[in-house]
Design a protein around this motif. Structure first.
Motif, PDB file in Angstrom:
ATOM      1  N   GLY A  90      18.683   4.055   7.037  1.00  0.00           N
ATOM      2  CA  GLY A  90      18.146   3.978   6.646  1.00  0.00           C
ATOM      3  C   GLY A  90      17.539   3.543   4.931  1.00  0.00           C
ATOM      4  O   GLY A  90      16.474   3.200   4.246  1.00  0.00           O
ATOM      5  N   ARG A  91      19.131   3.428   4.673  1.00  0.00           N
ATOM      6  CA  ARG A  91      18.995   2.979   3.444  1.00  0.00           C
ATOM      7  C   ARG A  91      18.971   1.374   3.749  1.00  0.00           C
ATOM      8  O   ARG A  91      18.747  -0.023   4.646  1.00  0.00           O
TER       9      ARG A  91
ATOM     10  N   LEU B 186      19.334 -24.676  -9.288  1.00  0.00           N
ATOM     11  CA  LEU B 186      20.419 -23.770  -9.269  1.00  0.00           C
ATOM     12  C   LEU B 186      19.484 -22.768  -8.306  1.00  0.00           C
ATOM     13  O   LEU B 186      17.699 -22.949  -9.153  1.00  0.00           O
ATOM     14  N   ALA B 187      19.307 -22.684  -7.290  1.00  0.00           N
ATOM     15  CA  ALA B 187      18.754 -21.218  -6.629  1.00  0.00           C
ATOM     16  C   ALA B 187      19.004 -19.951  -6.435  1.00  0.00           C
ATOM     17  O   ALA B 187      20.328 -18.808  -6.680  1.00  0.00           O
ATOM     18  N   LEU B 188      18.433 -18.389  -6.952  1.00  0.00           N
ATOM     19  CA  LEU B 188      18.389 -17.474  -7.442  1.00  0.00           C
ATOM     20  C   LEU B 188      17.570 -16.327  -6.214  1.00  0.00           C
ATOM     21  O   LEU B 188      16.647 -16.321  -6.081  1.00  0.00           O
ATOM     22  N   ASN B 189      19.063 -16.265  -5.361  1.00  0.00           N
ATOM     23  CA  ASN B 189      18.086 -14.848  -4.320  1.00  0.00           C
ATOM     24  C   ASN B 189      17.958 -13.704  -4.641  1.00  0.00           C
ATOM     25  O   ASN B 189      19.151 -13.039  -4.695  1.00  0.00           O
ATOM     26  N   PHE B 190      17.494 -12.357  -3.968  1.00  0.00           N
ATOM     27  CA  PHE B 190      17.289 -10.949  -4.284  1.00  0.00           C
ATOM     28  C   PHE B 190      16.473 -10.826  -2.309  1.00  0.00           C
ATOM     29  O   PHE B 190      15.853 -10.968  -1.508  1.00  0.00           O
ATOM     30  N   ALA B 191      18.117 -10.712  -1.408  1.00  0.00           N
ATOM     31  CA  ALA B 191      17.627 -10.892   0.234  1.00  0.00           C
ATOM     32  C   ALA B 191      17.761  -8.692   0.769  1.00  0.00           C
ATOM     33  O   ALA B 191      18.954  -8.361   0.056  1.00  0.00           O
ATOM     34  N   LEU B 192      16.865  -8.395   1.413  1.00  0.00           N
ATOM     35  CA  LEU B 192      16.570  -6.885   1.703  1.00  0.00           C
ATOM     36  C   LEU B 192      17.615  -6.715   3.606  1.00  0.00           C
ATOM     37  O   LEU B 192      16.968  -7.503   4.248  1.00  0.00           O
ATOM     38  N   ALA B 193      18.384  -6.148   3.572  1.00  0.00           N
ATOM     39  CA  ALA B 193      18.326  -5.887   4.778  1.00  0.00           C
ATOM     40  C   ALA B 193      18.205  -4.489   5.689  1.00  0.00           C
ATOM     41  O   ALA B 193      19.020  -3.546   4.477  1.00  0.00           O
ATOM     42  N   PRO B 194      17.598  -3.762   5.808  1.00  0.00           N
ATOM     43  CA  PRO B 194      18.302  -2.079   5.972  1.00  0.00           C
ATOM     44  C   PRO B 194      19.335  -2.039   6.928  1.00  0.00           C
ATOM     45  O   PRO B 194      19.720  -3.175   8.092  1.00  0.00           O
TER      46      PRO B 194
ATOM     47  N   ASP C  86       8.692 -10.213   2.942  1.00  0.00           N
ATOM     48  CA  ASP C  86       8.749  -8.865   2.637  1.00  0.00           C
ATOM     49  C   ASP C  86      10.267  -8.582   2.990  1.00  0.00           C
ATOM     50  O   ASP C  86      10.844  -7.477   2.738  1.00  0.00           O
ATOM     51  N   HIS C  87      11.119  -9.583   2.796  1.00  0.00           N
ATOM     52  CA  HIS C  87      12.876  -9.369   3.073  1.00  0.00           C
ATOM     53  C   HIS C  87      14.020 -10.316   1.763  1.00  0.00           C
ATOM     54  O   HIS C  87      14.218 -10.275   1.647  1.00  0.00           O
ATOM     55  N   GLU C  88      12.965 -11.493   1.180  1.00  0.00           N
ATOM     56  CA  GLU C  88      13.507 -12.022  -0.087  1.00  0.00           C
ATOM     57  C   GLU C  88      12.877 -12.989  -0.574  1.00  0.00           C
ATOM     58  O   GLU C  88      11.450 -12.988  -0.931  1.00  0.00           O
TER      59      GLU C  88
END
Length: 240
Positions: free
Chosen positions: A186-187, A174-182, A136-138
């Motif tokens: 609220g953004r 090579l690793a490419l990630n997208f990580a979400l941090a609340p 849910d976060h990455e």
């Protein structure tokens, strides 16, 4: 007590204090983790077990790295909208991406043209990456190859387990990630990081000039990808 007696007593007290200090063990000095400074990019590599941040999925697949690059953007949309945008994005939809990849592949295509090859290689894109894992976060994508070669020298990777188990001299993981941090407002802070692990000195020396040659363009593309994900996420949130 005479003056001479007082001086002798003070002298004995001072020697006793110094003797106790010499026998008192001192705490060893905390040494910072040693980093490999033989190559400039290695000096900025943060150990995966650094206590300043929580463990991430990308740490599972590329815990140490020879080169890395990180960018971030704030997104005014909930995490589920951002995650959906990440899982469906295609960077090759960006005209600038197509132009830069065409220029990057020009030597390979020219050689094939004059070599009489009847097959034209497909354009490099997100399909060349393997989705290693996501929660849910990455989201983490992986790629293995010899990226300095005209054809990228890609190795076939089926899944996350195959990526983690891959070990071959001269091939870069090579690793490419997208990580979400609340955030507190609220953004969502959306971060993308690229890590490249070179298993040996030969691979490092070959990737080093290539990495710094393409870094300005790869950085531009990653910022455009983040901007595109921000637009898609916020548009999906606005229309929900």
């Amino acid at each position: 007590m005479s003056r001479r007696s007082r001086e002798q007593t003070e002298h004995r007290t001072l020697r006793l204090t110094e003797s106790q200090q010499e026998r008192t063990p001192t705490q060893p000095t905390q040494m910072a983790p040693r980093r490999d400074t033989r190559f400039p990019a290695l000096a900025s590599a943060q150990p995966a077990d650094c206590p300043s941040r929580p463990m991430m999925l990308i740490d599972k697949y590329v815990p140490s790295f020879s080169f890395n690059e990180r960018h971030a953007v704030l997104v005014d949309a909930p995490a589920d909208k951002v995650l959906a945008a990440i899982l469906t994005f295609r960077p090759e939809d960006d005209p600038l991406f197509r132009v830069l990849i065409t220029l990057r592949e020009l030597p390979m295509r020219t050689r094939r043209l004059f070599g009489g090859s009847e097959t034209s290689p497909k354009v490099f894109g997100i399909d060349d990456f393997t989705l290693l894992e996501h929660d849910d976060h990455e989201v983490v994508f992986g790629l293995v190859g010899q990226f300095w070669r005209p054809d990228f020298g890609l190795a076939s990777i089926a899944d996350g387990a195959a990526f983690a188990a891959f070990q071959r001299a001269g091939f870069v993981k090579l690793a490419l990630n997208f990580a979400l941090a609340p955030q507190s407002d609220g953004r969502i802070r959306l971060t993308t990081e690229t890590r490249a692990f070179c298993p040996d000195r030969s691979a490092r020396l070959k990737l080093l000039p290539y990495w710094y040659a393409v870094r300005p363009f790869s950085g531009l593309l990653r910022r455009r990808i983040l901007a595109g994900l921000k637009r898609r996420s916020e548009a999906a949130y606005a229309s929900a």
